[in-house]
Design a protein around this motif. Structure first.
Motif, PDB file in Angstrom:
ATOM      1  N   ASP A 152       0.809  -1.221   0.000  1.00 23.61           N
ATOM      2  CA  ASP A 152       0.000   0.000   0.000  1.00 23.61           C
ATOM      3  C   ASP A 152       0.846   1.276   0.000  1.00 23.61           C
ATOM      4  O   ASP A 152       0.317   2.380   0.021  1.00 23.61           O
ATOM      5  CB  ASP A 152      -0.953   0.011   1.200  1.00 23.61           C
ATOM      6  CG  ASP A 152      -0.220   0.063   2.524  1.00 23.61           C
ATOM      7  OD1 ASP A 152       1.022  -0.037   2.545  1.00 23.61           O
ATOM      8  OD2 ASP A 152      -0.910   0.202   3.557  1.00 23.61           O
ATOM      9  N   GLY A 153       2.177   1.135  -0.009  1.00 14.76           N
ATOM     10  CA  GLY A 153       3.042   2.304  -0.097  1.00 14.76           C
ATOM     11  C   GLY A 153       3.533   2.830   1.231  1.00 14.76           C
ATOM     12  O   GLY A 153       4.045   3.945   1.294  1.00 14.76           O
ATOM     13  N   THR A 154       3.415   2.052   2.291  1.00 17.89           N
ATOM     14  CA  THR A 154       3.947   2.470   3.597  1.00 17.89           C
ATOM     15  C   THR A 154       5.231   1.704   3.875  1.00 17.89           C
ATOM     16  O   THR A 154       5.472   0.642   3.303  1.00 17.89           O
ATOM     17  CB  THR A 154       2.938   2.220   4.729  1.00 17.89           C
ATOM     18  OG1 THR A 154       2.601   0.827   4.737  1.00 17.89           O
ATOM     19  CG2 THR A 154       1.687   3.049   4.544  1.00 17.89           C
ATOM     20  N   LEU A 155       6.055   2.235   4.763  1.00 24.09           N
ATOM     21  CA  LEU A 155       7.309   1.573   5.128  1.00 24.09           C
ATOM     22  C   LEU A 155       7.034   0.289   5.899  1.00 24.09           C
ATOM     23  O   LEU A 155       6.142   0.253   6.751  1.00 24.09           O
ATOM     24  CB  LEU A 155       8.159   2.500   6.005  1.00 24.09           C
ATOM     25  CG  LEU A 155       8.950   3.582   5.292  1.00 24.09           C
ATOM     26  CD1 LEU A 155       9.508   4.575   6.300  1.00 24.09           C
ATOM     27  CD2 LEU A 155      10.077   2.987   4.496  1.00 24.09           C
ATOM     28  N   ILE A 156       7.801  -0.760   5.632  1.00 20.86           N
ATOM     29  CA  ILE A 156       7.653  -2.012   6.375  1.00 20.86           C
ATOM     30  C   ILE A 156       8.166  -1.836   7.794  1.00 20.86           C
ATOM     31  O   ILE A 156       7.501  -2.173   8.753  1.00 20.86           O
ATOM     32  CB  ILE A 156       8.388  -3.174   5.654  1.00 20.86           C
ATOM     33  CG1 ILE A 156       7.615  -3.555   4.404  1.00 20.86           C
ATOM     34  CG2 ILE A 156       8.541  -4.377   6.584  1.00 20.86           C
ATOM     35  CD1 ILE A 156       8.259  -4.650   3.574  1.00 20.86           C
ATOM     36  N   ASN A 157       9.365  -1.294   7.930  1.00 25.85           N
ATOM     37  CA  ASN A 157       9.951  -1.071   9.257  1.00 25.85           C
ATOM     38  C   ASN A 157       9.673   0.356   9.703  1.00 25.85           C
ATOM     39  O   ASN A 157      10.592   1.145   9.903  1.00 25.85           O
ATOM     40  CB  ASN A 157      11.458  -1.333   9.224  1.00 25.85           C
ATOM     41  CG  ASN A 157      11.768  -2.775   8.932  1.00 25.85           C
ATOM     42  OD1 ASN A 157      11.037  -3.660   9.353  1.00 25.85           O
ATOM     43  ND2 ASN A 157      12.839  -3.030   8.203  1.00 25.85           N
ATOM     44  N   ASP A 158       8.420   0.655   9.849  1.00 30.55           N
ATOM     45  CA  ASP A 158       8.005   2.009  10.222  1.00 30.55           C
ATOM     46  C   ASP A 158       8.455   2.315  11.647  1.00 30.55           C
ATOM     47  O   ASP A 158       8.005   1.683  12.599  1.00 30.55           O
ATOM     48  CB  ASP A 158       6.479   2.109  10.102  1.00 30.55           C
ATOM     49  CG  ASP A 158       5.978   3.527  10.156  1.00 30.55           C
ATOM     50  OD1 ASP A 158       6.792   4.444   9.973  1.00 30.55           O
ATOM     51  OD2 ASP A 158       4.768   3.708  10.371  1.00 30.55           O
ATOM     52  N   GLN A 159       9.374   3.254  11.796  1.00 31.81           N
ATOM     53  CA  GLN A 159       9.828   3.640  13.128  1.00 31.81           C
ATOM     54  C   GLN A 159       8.888   4.699  13.709  1.00 31.81           C
ATOM     55  O   GLN A 159       8.086   5.288  12.994  1.00 31.81           O
ATOM     56  CB  GLN A 159      11.253   4.214  13.068  1.00 31.81           C
ATOM     57  CG  GLN A 159      12.322   3.179  12.846  1.00 31.81           C
ATOM     58  CD  GLN A 159      12.763   3.104  11.396  1.00 31.81           C
ATOM     59  OE1 GLN A 159      12.526   4.011  10.633  1.00 31.81           O
ATOM     60  NE2 GLN A 159      13.391   2.005  11.041  1.00 31.81           N
ATOM     61  N   ASN A 160       9.032   4.911  14.997  1.00 27.97           N
ATOM     62  CA  ASN A 160       8.177   5.894  15.664  1.00 27.97           C
ATOM     63  C   ASN A 160       8.430   7.310  15.157  1.00 27.97           C
ATOM     64  O   ASN A 160       7.570   8.162  15.264  1.00 27.97           O
ATOM     65  CB  ASN A 160       8.394   5.850  17.178  1.00 27.97           C
ATOM     66  CG  ASN A 160       7.870   4.574  17.789  1.00 27.97           C
ATOM     67  OD1 ASN A 160       7.003   3.920  17.219  1.00 27.97           O
ATOM     68  ND2 ASN A 160       8.407   4.206  18.941  1.00 27.97           N
ATOM     69  N   ASP A 161       9.635   7.552  14.631  1.00 28.38           N
ATOM     70  CA  ASP A 161       9.942   8.904  14.177  1.00 28.38           C
ATOM     71  C   ASP A 161       9.747   9.090  12.672  1.00 28.38           C
ATOM     72  O   ASP A 161      10.171  10.089  12.109  1.00 28.38           O
ATOM     73  CB  ASP A 161      11.370   9.293  14.575  1.00 28.38           C
ATOM     74  CG  ASP A 161      12.424   8.371  13.981  1.00 28.38           C
ATOM     75  OD1 ASP A 161      12.073   7.284  13.507  1.00 28.38           O
ATOM     76  OD2 ASP A 161      13.609   8.758  14.013  1.00 28.38           O
ATOM     77  N   THR A 162       9.099   8.135  12.020  1.00 25.97           N
ATOM     78  CA  THR A 162       8.822   8.296  10.596  1.00 25.97           C
ATOM     79  C   THR A 162       7.802   9.422  10.421  1.00 25.97           C
ATOM     80  O   THR A 162       6.710   9.369  10.973  1.00 25.97           O
ATOM     81  CB  THR A 162       8.267   6.998   9.986  1.00 25.97           C
ATOM     82  OG1 THR A 162       9.223   5.960  10.197  1.00 25.97           O
ATOM     83  CG2 THR A 162       7.999   7.161   8.513  1.00 25.97           C
ATOM     84  N   PRO A 163       8.175  10.455   9.669  1.00 31.02           N
ATOM     85  CA  PRO A 163       7.271  11.599   9.528  1.00 31.02           C
ATOM     86  C   PRO A 163       6.111  11.312   8.593  1.00 31.02           C
ATOM     87  O   PRO A 163       6.213  10.466   7.697  1.00 31.02           O
ATOM     88  CB  PRO A 163       8.184  12.686   8.954  1.00 31.02           C
ATOM     89  CG  PRO A 163       9.275  11.946   8.269  1.00 31.02           C
ATOM     90  CD  PRO A 163       9.449  10.659   8.995  1.00 31.02           C
ATOM     91  N   ALA A 164       5.043  12.025   8.815  1.00 24.25           N
ATOM     92  CA  ALA A 164       3.908  11.961   7.898  1.00 24.25           C
ATOM     93  C   ALA A 164       4.304  12.688   6.610  1.00 24.25           C
ATOM     94  O   ALA A 164       5.218  13.510   6.597  1.00 24.25           O
ATOM     95  CB  ALA A 164       2.686  12.626   8.515  1.00 24.25           C
TER      96      ALA A 164
END
Length: 150
Positions: free
Chosen positions: A121-133
């Motif tokens: 769907d286009g989101t990061l797999i390893n989404d960290q807490n600091d990943t910006p919108a």
């Protein structure tokens, strides 16, 4: 008619005391200058130098941390944009006859890398807490568009 040319006694009554106070003020400061500053001891000078060095080091560390934070923000923003583009390309290629070829045409050689780091769907797999919108990455996309800071 002769009285109009002479200053009135009221004006003299105000100006003379003011002039007298001014003379006394100047005379006092001439005869009583402020005391000279005491010379600083070697210990005081060393302490001030150490304090200035510590302040400069703290400022340098703060600037380095700020630069690292901005670099991480920029890198994460680039990944967010890439994954978003990857998700859109996957949607567009879903109906293509050769899905993998379509992705490679739309994304280039990074398609195989993004397959490991981005969800469908286009989101990061390893989404960290600091990943910006996405909306917080406008500054990075403007810099990339104008080629600032690269």
């Amino acid at each position: 008619m002769g009285n109009q040319d002479k200053p009135s006694s009221e004006v003299l009554g105000i100006l003379l005391p003011l002039l007298g106070f001014g003379v006394l003020f100047v005379a006092y400061h001439i005869t009583n200058p402020p005391p000279p500053e005491t010379p600083k001891t070697a210990v005081q000078l060393k302490f001030e130098q150490e304090r200035a060095a510590a302040r400069e080091q703290a400022q340098a560390e703060s600037a380095k941390a700020q630069a690292e934070s901005q670099a991480r923000h920029a890198e994460l923003c680039r990944w967010v944009a890439l994954c978003k583009k990857y998700g859109e390309a996957r949607q567009a290629c879903a109906v293509a006859g050769d899905f993998q070829n379509c992705l490679e045409v739309k994304m280039g050689e990074v398609a195989s890398i993004l397959n490991q780091d981005c969800h469908n769907d286009g989101t990061l797999i390893n989404d960290q807490n600091d990943t910006p919108a996405s909306w917080k990455c406008i500054d990075v996309s403007i810099e990339d568009t104008l080629h600032i800071g690269n």
